[in-house]
Write a protein that holds these residues in place. Structure first.
Motif, PDB file in Angstrom:
ATOM      1  N   ILE A  16      46.904  39.710  42.611  1.00 41.72           N
ATOM      2  CA  ILE A  16      48.358  39.601  42.756  1.00 41.72           C
ATOM      3  C   ILE A  16      48.968  40.950  43.124  1.00 41.72           C
ATOM      4  N   ALA A  17      48.382  42.067  42.670  1.00 41.48           N
ATOM      5  CA  ALA A  17      48.957  43.376  42.991  1.00 41.48           C
ATOM      6  C   ALA A  17      48.894  43.622  44.498  1.00 41.48           C
ATOM      7  N   GLY A  18      47.685  43.521  45.056  1.00 38.27           N
ATOM      8  CA  GLY A  18      47.519  43.810  46.480  1.00 38.27           C
ATOM      9  C   GLY A  18      48.232  42.802  47.360  1.00 38.27           C
ATOM     10  N   ILE A  34      41.624  43.515  52.218  1.00 33.34           N
ATOM     11  CA  ILE A  34      40.161  43.376  52.134  1.00 33.34           C
ATOM     12  C   ILE A  34      39.783  43.052  50.694  1.00 33.34           C
ATOM     13  N   GLU A  35      39.118  41.933  50.518  1.00 31.77           N
ATOM     14  CA  GLU A  35      38.733  41.449  49.184  1.00 31.77           C
ATOM     15  C   GLU A  35      37.232  41.196  49.167  1.00 31.77           C
ATOM     16  N   ARG A  36      36.564  41.791  48.216  1.00 34.61           N
ATOM     17  CA  ARG A  36      35.099  41.684  48.138  1.00 34.61           C
ATOM     18  C   ARG A  36      34.611  40.270  47.841  1.00 34.61           C
ATOM     19  N   GLU A  37      35.351  39.549  47.024  1.00 38.60           N
ATOM     20  CA  GLU A  37      34.884  38.229  46.575  1.00 38.60           C
ATOM     21  C   GLU A  37      35.169  37.169  47.656  1.00 38.60           C
ATOM     22  N   ALA A  44      40.958  39.222  37.650  1.00 39.48           N
ATOM     23  CA  ALA A  44      42.035  39.086  36.644  1.00 39.48           C
ATOM     24  C   ALA A  44      43.095  38.072  37.076  1.00 39.48           C
ATOM     25  N   SER A  45      43.435  38.072  38.354  1.00 38.64           N
ATOM     26  CA  SER A  45      44.560  37.231  38.798  1.00 38.64           C
ATOM     27  C   SER A  45      44.258  35.738  38.729  1.00 38.64           C
ATOM     28  N   GLY A  46      42.994  35.390  38.619  1.00 39.82           N
ATOM     29  CA  GLY A  46      42.646  33.976  38.475  1.00 39.82           C
ATOM     30  C   GLY A  46      42.368  33.591  37.031  1.00 39.82           C
ATOM     31  N   SER A  48      44.561  34.500  34.112  1.00 39.83           N
ATOM     32  CA  SER A  48      45.630  34.919  33.200  1.00 39.83           C
ATOM     33  C   SER A  48      46.165  33.745  32.387  1.00 39.83           C
ATOM     34  N   ALA A  49      46.972  34.090  31.389  1.00 42.48           N
ATOM     35  CA  ALA A  49      47.628  33.066  30.567  1.00 42.48           C
ATOM     36  C   ALA A  49      48.986  32.688  31.136  1.00 42.48           C
ATOM     37  N   ALA A  50      49.403  33.390  32.193  1.00 42.74           N
ATOM     38  CA  ALA A  50      50.555  32.972  33.009  1.00 42.74           C
ATOM     39  C   ALA A  50      51.887  32.965  32.263  1.00 42.74           C
ATOM     40  N   LEU A  51      52.078  33.916  31.382  1.00 44.12           N
ATOM     41  CA  LEU A  51      53.374  33.977  30.697  1.00 44.12           C
ATOM     42  C   LEU A  51      54.216  35.118  31.269  1.00 44.12           C
ATOM     43  N   PHE A  52      55.517  34.886  31.310  1.00 44.83           N
ATOM     44  CA  PHE A  52      56.498  35.904  31.707  1.00 44.83           C
ATOM     45  C   PHE A  52      57.393  36.131  30.507  1.00 44.83           C
ATOM     46  N   GLU A 167      33.400  44.062  51.294  1.00 47.10           N
ATOM     47  CA  GLU A 167      33.551  45.111  50.271  1.00 47.10           C
ATOM     48  C   GLU A 167      33.813  46.463  50.911  1.00 47.10           C
ATOM     49  N   VAL A 168      34.815  47.168  50.408  1.00 47.56           N
ATOM     50  CA  VAL A 168      35.051  48.546  50.868  1.00 47.56           C
ATOM     51  C   VAL A 168      34.012  49.447  50.225  1.00 47.56           C
ATOM     52  N   ARG A 169      33.362  50.279  51.051  1.00 49.45           N
ATOM     53  CA  ARG A 169      32.257  51.107  50.536  1.00 49.45           C
ATOM     54  C   ARG A 169      32.503  52.600  50.657  1.00 49.45           C
ATOM     55  N   GLN A 327      48.003  47.159  36.036  1.00 52.35           N
ATOM     56  CA  GLN A 327      48.948  46.078  35.701  1.00 52.35           C
ATOM     57  C   GLN A 327      48.684  45.497  34.321  1.00 52.35           C
ATOM     58  N   GLY A 328      47.581  45.887  33.703  1.00 53.80           N
ATOM     59  CA  GLY A 328      47.298  45.528  32.315  1.00 53.80           C
ATOM     60  C   GLY A 328      47.410  44.030  32.070  1.00 53.80           C
ATOM     61  N   GLY A 329      48.131  43.685  31.016  1.00 50.22           N
ATOM     62  CA  GLY A 329      48.322  42.269  30.678  1.00 50.22           C
ATOM     63  C   GLY A 329      49.619  41.715  31.210  1.00 50.22           C
ATOM     64  N   TYR A 330      50.165  42.394  32.237  1.00 48.24           N
ATOM     65  CA  TYR A 330      51.517  42.045  32.690  1.00 48.24           C
ATOM     66  C   TYR A 330      51.598  41.804  34.196  1.00 48.24           C
ATOM     67  N   GLY A 331      50.450  41.692  34.860  1.00 45.31           N
ATOM     68  CA  GLY A 331      50.440  41.709  36.328  1.00 45.31           C
ATOM     69  C   GLY A 331      51.403  40.736  36.970  1.00 45.31           C
ATOM     70  N   PHE A 332      51.451  39.512  36.453  1.00 46.56           N
ATOM     71  CA  PHE A 332      52.323  38.524  37.102  1.00 46.56           C
ATOM     72  C   PHE A 332      53.793  38.782  36.782  1.00 46.56           C
ATOM     73  N   GLN A 333      54.058  39.339  35.616  1.00 44.92           N
ATOM     74  CA  GLN A 333      55.448  39.645  35.255  1.00 44.92           C
ATOM     75  C   GLN A 333      56.039  40.742  36.128  1.00 44.92           C
ATOM     76  N   VAL A 334      55.195  41.726  36.471  1.00 39.13           N
ATOM     77  CA  VAL A 334      55.732  42.928  37.104  1.00 39.13           C
ATOM     78  C   VAL A 334      55.438  43.010  38.598  1.00 39.13           C
TER      79      VAL A 334
HETATM   80  C1  LIG Z   1      42.934  36.504  29.766  1.00 41.32           C
HETATM   81  C2  LIG Z   1      44.077  37.159  30.502  1.00 41.32           C
HETATM   82  C3  LIG Z   1      45.385  36.761  30.223  1.00 41.32           C
HETATM   83  C4  LIG Z   1      46.451  37.333  30.941  1.00 41.32           C
HETATM   84  N1  LIG Z   1      47.718  36.850  30.732  1.00 41.32           N
HETATM   85  C5  LIG Z   1      48.751  37.323  31.467  1.00 41.32           C
HETATM   86  C6  LIG Z   1      50.054  36.776  31.321  1.00 41.32           C
HETATM   87  O1  LIG Z   1      50.279  35.876  30.510  1.00 41.32           O
HETATM   88  N2  LIG Z   1      51.067  37.277  32.099  1.00 41.32           N
HETATM   89  C7  LIG Z   1      50.839  38.283  33.015  1.00 41.32           C
HETATM   90  O2  LIG Z   1      51.796  38.688  33.700  1.00 41.32           O
HETATM   91  N3  LIG Z   1      49.606  38.816  33.175  1.00 41.32           N
HETATM   92  C8  LIG Z   1      48.572  38.365  32.437  1.00 41.32           C
HETATM   93  N4  LIG Z   1      47.314  38.897  32.589  1.00 41.32           N
HETATM   94  C9  LIG Z   1      47.158  40.094  33.430  1.00 41.32           C
HETATM   95  C10 LIG Z   1      47.097  39.784  34.919  1.00 41.32           C
HETATM   96  O3  LIG Z   1      46.200  38.728  35.153  1.00 41.32           O
HETATM   97  C11 LIG Z   1      46.652  41.077  35.631  1.00 41.32           C
HETATM   98  O4  LIG Z   1      47.524  42.138  35.295  1.00 41.32           O
HETATM   99  C12 LIG Z   1      46.666  40.946  37.145  1.00 41.32           C
HETATM  100  O5  LIG Z   1      46.001  39.777  37.549  1.00 41.32           O
HETATM  101  C13 LIG Z   1      46.025  42.165  37.802  1.00 41.32           C
HETATM  102  O6  LIG Z   1      46.034  41.950  39.198  1.00 41.32           O
HETATM  103  P1  LIG Z   1      45.278  42.933  40.186  1.00 41.32           P
HETATM  104  O7  LIG Z   1      45.567  42.462  41.556  1.00 41.32           O
HETATM  105  O8  LIG Z   1      45.614  44.339  39.815  1.00 41.32           O
HETATM  106  O9  LIG Z   1      43.721  42.781  39.826  1.00 41.32           O
HETATM  107  P2  LIG Z   1      42.649  41.668  40.269  1.00 41.32           P
HETATM  108  O10 LIG Z   1      43.218  40.308  40.250  1.00 41.32           O
HETATM  109  O11 LIG Z   1      41.433  41.903  39.459  1.00 41.32           O
HETATM  110  O12 LIG Z   1      42.379  42.014  41.797  1.00 41.32           O
HETATM  111  C14 LIG Z   1      41.670  43.175  42.211  1.00 41.32           C
HETATM  112  C15 LIG Z   1      40.715  42.749  43.300  1.00 41.32           C
HETATM  113  O13 LIG Z   1      40.148  43.915  43.914  1.00 41.32           O
HETATM  114  C16 LIG Z   1      38.888  43.524  44.419  1.00 41.32           C
HETATM  115  N5  LIG Z   1      38.058  44.707  44.704  1.00 41.32           N
HETATM  116  C17 LIG Z   1      37.639  45.631  43.806  1.00 41.32           C
HETATM  117  N6  LIG Z   1      36.895  46.569  44.427  1.00 41.32           N
HETATM  118  C18 LIG Z   1      36.835  46.208  45.739  1.00 41.32           C
HETATM  119  C19 LIG Z   1      36.202  46.777  46.877  1.00 41.32           C
HETATM  120  N7  LIG Z   1      35.462  47.913  46.813  1.00 41.32           N
HETATM  121  N8  LIG Z   1      36.343  46.155  48.072  1.00 41.32           N
HETATM  122  C20 LIG Z   1      37.086  45.028  48.174  1.00 41.32           C
HETATM  123  N9  LIG Z   1      37.698  44.446  47.105  1.00 41.32           N
HETATM  124  C21 LIG Z   1      37.583  45.040  45.913  1.00 41.32           C
HETATM  125  C22 LIG Z   1      38.319  42.682  43.298  1.00 41.32           C
HETATM  126  O14 LIG Z   1      37.290  41.830  43.766  1.00 41.32           O
HETATM  127  C23 LIG Z   1      39.549  41.944  42.801  1.00 41.32           C
HETATM  128  O15 LIG Z   1      39.631  40.619  43.302  1.00 41.32           O
HETATM  129  C24 LIG Z   1      46.213  38.349  31.910  1.00 41.32           C
HETATM  130  C25 LIG Z   1      44.914  38.752  32.179  1.00 41.32           C
HETATM  131  C26 LIG Z   1      43.838  38.164  31.494  1.00 41.32           C
HETATM  132  C27 LIG Z   1      42.444  38.602  31.835  1.00 41.32           C
END
Ligand SMILES: Cc1cc2nc3c(=O)[nH]c(=O)nc-3n(C[C@H](O)[C@H](O)[C@H](O)COP(=O)(O)OP(=O)(O)OC[C@H]3O[C@@H](n4cnc5c(N)ncnc54)[C@H](O)[C@@H]3O)c2cc1C
Length: 377
Positions: A16-18, A34-37, A44-46, A48-52, A167-169, A327-334
């Motif tokens: 969600i951040a990118g 660019i996403e490795r998966e 993390a973004s798939g 979450s508990a999805a609360l705001f 994957e970025v290397r 983004q910690g435990g707040y990614g979708f909120q912020v």
């Molecule tokens: C159990 C749980 C409950 C949560 N509950 C909440 C909630 O209620 N409310 C809320 O707002 N947030 C919640 N969160 C937090 C939220 O899910 C995260 O803050 C957010 O998803 C982080 O997003 P991101 O894009 O930073 O990371 P990610 O979703 O992890 O995305 C980063 C991506 O970068 C890719 N990547 C890494 N290295 C490379 C590379 N070298 N080349 C290419 N791709 C690469 C990875 O494959 C990954 O897909 C929860 C998280 C968890 C685990």
């Protein structure tokens, strides 16, 4: 692409951040995510508990959350007015009063509930076991799948490109820009955004930079059936005052969690049986629910900067290298506010006025706060 655009921007990470940042700048620059998966939102973004919740996190996180509320509503991402309830137990009266005071000062709709009121809201919590709690009625469930899909759609509509399974290397300076080497080829970019979730420090290392001290922390969750005959549709998220567990309705069932924060290496996180068992035990001890065998356990990594505030900003050590992590435990909120702020920083514009009005300054999010003077040119 507009004339003052830097040209090409590569965003590393399809969470969600990118994605939310990529969507924000797609009509201004040539953006490639660019996403490795094999698919977006895999980590993390798939998971979450999805609360705001406007009361969750530190002062800056709460400000970023408040600034996102309108965009969450406008985008149709608020799926349900869920509410969030912090439950206190025998002997917790003073702590509950204190929390109620603190949270009311932030969000006026927050209320102190008596034991009877709390029991009426969530009848599986025994009236004699609780001293009442603190209720945030306006916390909402967000539709995280819809948020990811909407960002991906906006990115594509702006002419952006998504490359999954790549994957970025390596990242290195290249004339006035950056060279990005992946498992599938080589790109040149004017700006590289590091939105790699748990791997943000690893990706910095690919550019020859030391990390900022991000720590991924594992959190475990699972699903279980609601008690027979109970209408759980309007139960709030119920969180133990001491953050020992939480549970919340999810599509007719309940999500349970240990609310754990176990340090982890960046990885495809997996739930430990013991963490699921402890969470089941704690929820059963605190309620009349009998969970039996939970299903579909999962775990994900919540990644925090040392001060638990997200990082958004250019790295002073490598021109064009932009951090968007923690983004910690707040990614979708912020995320929607961080995307708007990051877009402004990338364009060299002032931060959005509604965000600065909430007391958020660029310096408070900048990576510089973790760099010693010796590391900064
Ligand atoms: C159990 C749980 C409950 C949560 N509950 C909440 C909630 O209620 N409310 C809320 O707002 N947030 C919640 N969160 C937090 C939220 O899910 C995260 O803050 C957010 O998803 C982080 O997003 P991101 O894009 O930073 O990371 P990610 O979703 O992890 O995305 C980063 C991506 O970068 C890719 N990547 C890494 N290295 C490379 C590379 N070298 N080349 C290419 N791709 C690469 C990875 O494959 C990954 O897909 C929860 C998280 C968890 C685990």
């Amino acid at each position: 692409m507009r004339s003052n655009s830097p040209g090409k921007i590569i965003v590393i990470g399809g969470g969600i951040a990118g994605l939310s940042l990529a969507a924000e700048i797609a009509d201004w620059a040539e953006v490639t995510v660019i996403e490795r998966e094999p698919h977006l939102g895999y980590h993390a973004s798939g998971r979450s508990a999805a609360l705001f919740s406007e009361t969750y996190g530190n002062r800056l996180v709460r400000a970023l959350t408040l600034a996102s509320r309108q965009a969450i509503a406008d985008g149709g991402f608020a799926a349900h007015r869920r509410g969030a309830l912090h439950v206190g137990w025998t002997g917790d009266d003073a702590a509950v009063d204190r929390l109620a005071g603190e949270l009311q000062a932030l969000v006026p709709s927050v209320r102190r509930l008596s034991a009877a009121e709390l029991h009426a809201l969530v009848p599986v919590i025994a009236r004699e076991a609780t001293c009442g709690g603190v209720y945030e009625p306006d916390a909402v469930d967000v539709d995280t799948g819809k948020m990811l899909a909407a960002s991906a759609s906006a990115l594509k509509a702006g002419g952006g490109i998504i490359r999954t399974g790549e994957e970025v290397r390596a990242i290195s300076p290249d004339g006035r820009g950056l060279r990005v080497e992946t498992s599938a080829g080589v790109y040149s970019a004017d700006i590289v955004v590091n939105a790699a979730g748990a791997w943000v420090d690893v990706v910095a290392g690919l550019a020859g930079l030391s990390g900022l001290g991000f720590q991924p922390k594992r959190r475990t969750a699972f699903l279980f059936d609601a008690p027979a005959g109970a209408d759980i549709s309007n139960w709030p998220l119920v969180v133990d005052l001491h953050e020992q567990f939480y549970f919340k309705p999810d599509a007719g069932r309940l999500i349970g969690s240990l609310a754990d924060e176990t340090d982890s290496e960046p990885c495809d996180a997996w739930p430990e049986d013991i963490d699921v068992a402890i969470a089941v035990d704690r929820i059963e001890q605190a309620t009349s629910m009998r969970i039996g065998r939970p299903s579909t356990p999962w775990a994900g990594l919540r990644t925090f900067a040392p001060d638990r505030t997200p990082v958004a900003g250019f790295d002073p050590r490598l021109p064009g290298f932009f951090w968007l992590g923690g983004q910690g435990g707040y990614g979708f909120q912020v995320s929607l506010t961080l995307a708007r702020m990051s877009a402004a920083l990338i364009r060299g514009e002032p931060l959005p006025a509604d965000v600065t009005a909430l007391g958020v300054a660029a310096a408070a999010l900048a990576p510089d706060r973790f760099l010693t003077p010796a590391a900064t040119p």
